[in-house]
Design a protein around this motif. Sequence first.
Motif, mmCIF file in Angstrom:
data_model
loop_
_atom_site.group_PDB
_atom_site.id
_atom_site.type_symbol
_atom_site.label_atom_id
_atom_site.label_comp_id
_atom_site.label_asym_id
_atom_site.label_seq_id
_atom_site.Cartn_x
_atom_site.Cartn_y
_atom_site.Cartn_z
ATOM 1 N N GLY A 1 24.375 -0.808 34.743
ATOM 2 C CA GLY A 1 24.012 -1.703 35.837
ATOM 3 C C GLY A 1 25.129 -1.761 36.852
ATOM 4 N N ASP A 2 24.825 -1.407 38.101
ATOM 5 C CA ASP A 2 25.788 -1.515 39.190
ATOM 6 C C ASP A 2 25.569 -2.835 39.923
ATOM 7 O OD1 ASP A 2 26.687 0.977 38.537
ATOM 8 O OD2 ASP A 2 25.747 2.011 40.229
ATOM 9 N N VAL A 3 26.632 -3.562 40.197
ATOM 10 C CA VAL A 3 26.532 -4.799 40.959
ATOM 11 C C VAL A 3 26.484 -4.438 42.442
ATOM 12 C CG1 VAL A 3 27.601 -7.013 41.488
ATOM 13 C CG2 VAL A 3 27.801 -6.047 39.184
ATOM 14 N N VAL A 4 25.366 -4.758 43.107
ATOM 15 C CA VAL A 4 25.170 -4.345 44.496
ATOM 16 C C VAL A 4 24.796 -5.555 45.351
ATOM 17 C CG1 VAL A 4 24.473 -2.006 43.858
ATOM 18 C CG2 VAL A 4 22.741 -3.790 44.068
ATOM 19 N N ASP A 5 24.961 -5.383 46.658
ATOM 20 C CA ASP A 5 24.556 -6.381 47.636
ATOM 21 C C ASP A 5 23.108 -6.100 48.019
ATOM 22 O OD1 ASP A 5 24.083 -7.988 49.829
ATOM 23 O OD2 ASP A 5 25.972 -7.531 50.833
ATOM 24 N N LEU A 6 22.213 -7.056 47.744
ATOM 25 C CA LEU A 6 20.790 -6.846 48.009
ATOM 26 C C LEU A 6 20.517 -6.500 49.464
ATOM 27 C CD1 LEU A 6 18.712 -9.503 46.031
ATOM 28 C CD2 LEU A 6 18.421 -7.028 46.021
ATOM 29 N N THR A 7 21.329 -7.026 50.368
ATOM 30 C CA THR A 7 21.075 -6.796 51.788
ATOM 31 C C THR A 7 21.489 -5.400 52.233
ATOM 32 O OG1 THR A 7 23.250 -7.661 52.453
ATOM 33 C CG2 THR A 7 21.433 -9.239 52.265
ATOM 34 N N LYS A 8 22.235 -4.690 51.372
ATOM 35 C CA LYS A 8 22.728 -3.365 51.748
ATOM 36 C C LYS A 8 22.109 -2.239 50.928
ATOM 37 C CE LYS A 8 27.184 -5.172 53.320
ATOM 38 N NZ LYS A 8 28.662 -5.118 53.166
ATOM 39 N N VAL A 9 21.225 -2.589 50.003
ATOM 40 C CA VAL A 9 20.553 -1.574 49.190
ATOM 41 C C VAL A 9 19.139 -1.418 49.716
ATOM 42 C CG1 VAL A 9 19.813 -0.928 46.878
ATOM 43 C CG2 VAL A 9 21.976 -2.126 47.201
ATOM 44 N N GLU A 10 18.778 -0.193 50.058
ATOM 45 C CA GLU A 10 17.486 0.041 50.695
ATOM 46 C C GLU A 10 16.318 -0.325 49.797
ATOM 47 O OE1 GLU A 10 14.972 3.708 52.753
ATOM 48 O OE2 GLU A 10 17.124 3.881 52.410
ATOM 49 N N ALA A 11 16.335 0.122 48.561
ATOM 50 C CA ALA A 11 15.206 -0.150 47.662
ATOM 51 C C ALA A 11 15.697 -0.272 46.233
ATOM 52 C CB ALA A 11 14.160 0.956 47.769
ATOM 53 N N PRO A 12 16.328 -1.405 45.872
ATOM 54 C CA PRO A 12 16.778 -1.579 44.484
ATOM 55 C C PRO A 12 15.576 -1.622 43.556
ATOM 56 C CG PRO A 12 16.902 -3.653 45.659
ATOM 57 C CD PRO A 12 16.564 -2.606 46.682
ATOM 58 N N PRO A 13 15.709 -1.124 42.323
ATOM 59 C CA PRO A 13 14.575 -1.133 41.400
ATOM 60 C C PRO A 13 14.174 -2.554 41.022
ATOM 61 C CG PRO A 13 16.609 -0.531 40.253
ATOM 62 C CD PRO A 13 16.936 -0.579 41.716
ATOM 63 N N THR A 14 12.913 -2.733 40.733
ATOM 64 C CA THR A 14 12.416 -4.040 40.289
ATOM 65 C C THR A 14 11.682 -3.941 38.959
ATOM 66 O OG1 THR A 14 10.372 -3.731 41.563
ATOM 67 C CG2 THR A 14 12.183 -4.906 42.645
ATOM 68 N N GLN A 15 11.208 -2.756 38.597
ATOM 69 C CA GLN A 15 10.491 -2.559 37.344
ATOM 70 C C GLN A 15 11.480 -2.318 36.208
ATOM 71 O OE1 GLN A 15 7.438 -3.057 36.806
ATOM 72 N NE2 GLN A 15 7.170 -2.277 34.739
ATOM 73 N N PRO A 16 11.451 -3.116 35.146
ATOM 74 C CA PRO A 16 12.387 -2.918 34.030
ATOM 75 C C PRO A 16 12.232 -1.541 33.398
ATOM 76 C CG PRO A 16 11.264 -5.021 33.847
ATOM 77 C CD PRO A 16 10.559 -4.263 34.920
ATOM 78 N N GLN A 17 13.321 -1.028 32.871
ATOM 79 C CA GLN A 17 13.305 0.219 32.111
ATOM 80 C C GLN A 17 13.574 -0.116 30.644
ATOM 81 O OE1 GLN A 17 15.807 3.281 33.795
ATOM 82 N NE2 GLN A 17 15.149 2.837 35.883
ATOM 83 N N VAL A 18 12.645 0.240 29.786
ATOM 84 C CA VAL A 18 12.758 -0.040 28.355
ATOM 85 C C VAL A 18 12.756 1.296 27.621
ATOM 86 C CG1 VAL A 18 11.795 -1.306 26.407
ATOM 87 C CG2 VAL A 18 11.446 -2.137 28.734
ATOM 88 N N VAL A 19 13.747 1.524 26.766
ATOM 89 C CA VAL A 19 13.882 2.806 26.087
ATOM 90 C C VAL A 19 14.079 2.591 24.590
ATOM 91 C CG1 VAL A 19 14.830 3.971 28.121
ATOM 92 C CG2 VAL A 19 16.384 2.856 26.498
ATOM 93 N N GLY A 20 13.893 3.665 23.839
ATOM 94 C CA GLY A 20 14.103 3.602 22.403
ATOM 95 C C GLY A 20 12.967 2.912 21.680
ATOM 96 N N ALA A 21 13.296 2.284 20.556
ATOM 97 C CA ALA A 21 12.274 1.685 19.695
ATOM 98 C C ALA A 21 11.471 0.601 20.400
ATOM 99 C CB ALA A 21 12.936 1.119 18.432
ATOM 100 N N ALA A 22 12.095 -0.169 21.280
ATOM 101 C CA ALA A 22 11.393 -1.272 21.950
ATOM 102 C C ALA A 22 10.287 -0.784 22.871
ATOM 103 C CB ALA A 22 12.374 -2.129 22.741
ATOM 104 N N SER A 23 10.365 0.476 23.305
ATOM 105 C CA SER A 23 9.340 1.011 24.197
ATOM 106 C C SER A 23 8.140 1.559 23.446
ATOM 107 C CB SER A 23 9.934 2.115 25.084
ATOM 108 O OG SER A 23 10.253 3.267 24.311
ATOM 109 N N THR A 24 8.250 1.700 22.132
ATOM 110 C CA THR A 24 7.165 2.313 21.368
ATOM 111 C C THR A 24 6.590 1.420 20.285
ATOM 112 O OG1 THR A 24 8.750 3.328 19.820
ATOM 113 C CG2 THR A 24 8.087 4.630 21.731
#
Length: 453
Positions: free
Chosen positions: A236-259
């Motif tokens: 996770g990168d700490v960014v300024d919302l006003t300077k990021v064109e399109a920060p992600p909003t959909q969570p990414q779930v990997v490994g056992a929790a995704s299946t």
Amino acid sequence: MPFAFNYAARSDVGMVRSENQDSGYAGPRLLAMADGMGGHAGGDIASSVVIGALADLDGEALGSAEASRALLQRITSANDELADMVKSDPSLNGMGTTLIAILRSHNKLVLAHIGDSRAFLARDGQLTQITKDHSFVQTLVDEGRITADEAVGHPQRSLVTRVLTGQADDEPDITVREARMGDRYMIASDGLTDYVAPDTIADVVTAGDPPGPTAQRLVDLALKAGAPDNVTIVIGDVVDLTKVEAPPTQPQVVGAASTRSKGTRAIPVTPAAKAAALAREAAGDDDEVVLAEEGPSGPGRWWRRVAVLALVLVVLGGGSYAAYDWTQGQYFVGSDGGKVAIYQGVSQDLGPVALSHVEEPSDIAVTDLPDFYRAQVESTIAKDTLRDAQALVAELRIEASRCAVSRATGGTCSSDATPLPSTSTTTTPSGTTTPSGTTTTTTAPSGTPSTTP
């Protein structure tokens, strides 16, 4: 200044294991990783339960003190759930999981840690480990009996002294840190840190690449090094919302929790919650907390009810047209007749008045999705625009196709798939013979080593 995470999560089963016992989560407010133990009969369940218990914190807008309490409460609740599962199914006895979770609250980050997974901070070109292993070998280092270099290849480096096993004294360390713009946080399972040199990890993490490619590069390096264990990376990168064109909003779930479906709970994302979150972000954070840099540190949801009540009062008080018009500018993805569909409006109804309708149907069967995503769709996923909703449906189509391929090749994708059992055996340090790839966690007083993969 509005802070946010630009994030990514990646995971791989590794070179030897037949199942992934790691679970990872990356979202706008929450980064988390759990490394399960106990073999396919329990490790994947334990990590999924814990990550599932934390997931909906990603939809909260909590102050720092609230965030600390909420995070600890969720971890305690998940640990109690592990205990209940073991009581109802003795075959799960011995399962457990490490955990590192970072919950963002404005410019504060609440970090919870238990076990030997590791969290790192990249700042000003330097990578620093910000957690201390709860392990037997770390105890030897702390006591001066071995050096940090000797700990790297120590034969007992997999013995942990604290993990989540369902016992009452399984408590994580909780600290609060101050986020700075440009900081990068990374959480990694020992599938990376045990097999890739620290200098190499530091070079990759500080190279300046986006979170996704960086996480994938680290996974690839672990596999190239022959890592037999599961490898999971959350960045996770700490960014300024006003300077990021399109920060992600959909969570990414990997490994056992995704299946798996056990313990994996949907993230509630409603228009009311979004409105409250924006209000909380704008108001700033006045909580009195002690930062980790200064020393040791510690869910209210009334605002949701207030926001919903305000909408109801507006409708009933004569502003019905304006309120209804606002709802029709909202979109969400849900289920319609067992198929994924995009709705216009909000998922709540006001008595007999429906506040949504199907805008775009699809041919994606909800049952074809991995359990985590199916649960989210069934509880609805709010989106700001129609284009955002369409992009999400495209992602879900990919997930459904991936599941179809996985099922066709005998792989796991949902709760109706059974992990392949291990057939060979090995002897643990305690002398107990278990299936290859599994570990035995010995329930003992605090400070007594247990084994983690």
